[in-house]
Write an enzyme that holds these catalytic residues in place. Structure first.
Site, PDB file in Angstrom:
ATOM      1  N   CYS A 114       0.834  -1.201   0.000  1.00 42.43           N
ATOM      2  CA  CYS A 114       0.000   0.000   0.000  1.00 42.43           C
ATOM      3  C   CYS A 114       0.870   1.252   0.000  1.00 42.43           C
ATOM      4  O   CYS A 114       0.639   2.186  -0.775  1.00 42.43           O
ATOM      5  CB  CYS A 114      -0.923  -0.013   1.218  1.00 42.43           C
ATOM      6  SG  CYS A 114      -2.118   1.350   1.244  1.00 42.43           S
ATOM      7  N   CYS A 226       7.584   3.804   5.754  1.00 40.14           N
ATOM      8  CA  CYS A 226       6.781   3.715   4.542  1.00 40.14           C
ATOM      9  C   CYS A 226       7.613   3.289   3.333  1.00 40.14           C
ATOM     10  O   CYS A 226       7.071   2.818   2.346  1.00 40.14           O
ATOM     11  CB  CYS A 226       6.111   5.051   4.250  1.00 40.14           C
ATOM     12  SG  CYS A 226       7.275   6.405   3.979  1.00 40.14           S
TER      13      CYS A 226
END
Length: 239
Positions: A114, A226
């Protein structure tokens, strides 16, 4: 001069200089430079420094389309308050999101994928061709960042290397708080609600007393980054 040698020289020259001097050098002497900002809990410090140098400095904001509404509003409010005129909002292409996450549930079973889809890929595409980019990483955040330099070399996979600038590398939470208070800068509204580190809404939770600032990011998962930051071994996987 090769980038490794150049960054070593810069680290020596700026070792005892204030963060503001690092920002000035990055925005005036390193070629095409972008400040990448999450408009999160502490982002206003670097944004303010950049605005003092050049209100038209290129600022890149990644809208993952899963951010808190407060963050989206804060981005606009801070840009207006500081007079920033060149904030570039980037998103993953609609076709890519439809192909890989058409129900917006990818974060539940593969948060790394994601982040790659919604954050890493759009940013790397945007940064192609820049000479340097500015980040808000700090040593006090721990992990691999504990030995962070003011200037280092960014080596994204499949891309040309470039300089990464970390003006706040040596700052701690007290330094940040003092700067924000001294300059009367607007705080992210979620900070007062227990969010000292703010990412996407589904993957960020409030932090309890005594917890680390990033404890609310991907809580109860091994994931801590991330993936937008790359070291010599690829994407950083530490806080």
């Amino acid at each position: 001069m090769p980038l490794d040698g150049r960054t070593q020289t810069l680290n020596r020259l700026f070792a005892d200089k204030p963060a503001q001097d690092v920002v000035v050098h990055a925005l005036t002497m390193l070629g095409e430079t972008a400040l990448v900002s999450s408009f999160g809990a502490e982002s206003v410090v670097l944004l303010h420094m950049a605005a003092q140098v050049n209100p038209a400095a290129r600022v890149v904001f990644i809208d993952t389309e899963m951010l808190f509404e407060e963050t989206l509003q804060y981005q606009q409010d801070v840009a207006d308050a500081l007079g920033l005129t060149n904030v570039e909002v980037i998103r993953a292409p609609r076709s890519a999101v439809f192909e890989h996450d058409n129900e917006n549930l990818l974060h539940l079973h593969d948060p790394d994928a994601c982040c790659h889809l919604r954050k890493t890929e759009p940013l790397q595409k945007t940064l192609r061709g820049v000479d340097a980019w500015i980040t808000g990483r700090k040593r006090h955040q721990g992990g691999a960042r504990a030995a962070l330099d003011l200037f280092d070399v960014d080596r994204p996979l499949g891309e040309l290397p470039r300089i990464k600038v970390n003006p706040l590398a040596h700052w701690d939470t007290e330094d940040l708080r003092d700067y924000i208070e001294t300059h009367n800068l607007p705080r992210h509204p979620l900070v007062a609600k227990g969010y000292p580190s703010i990412g996407c809404a589904p993957c960020t939770s409030p932090v309890g007393h005594g917890e680390a600032a990033r404890a609310g990011r991907w809580r109860d998962q091994s994931k801590t980054e991330c993936g937008i930051h790359f070291g010599k071994d690829g994407a950083e996987r530490t806080v």
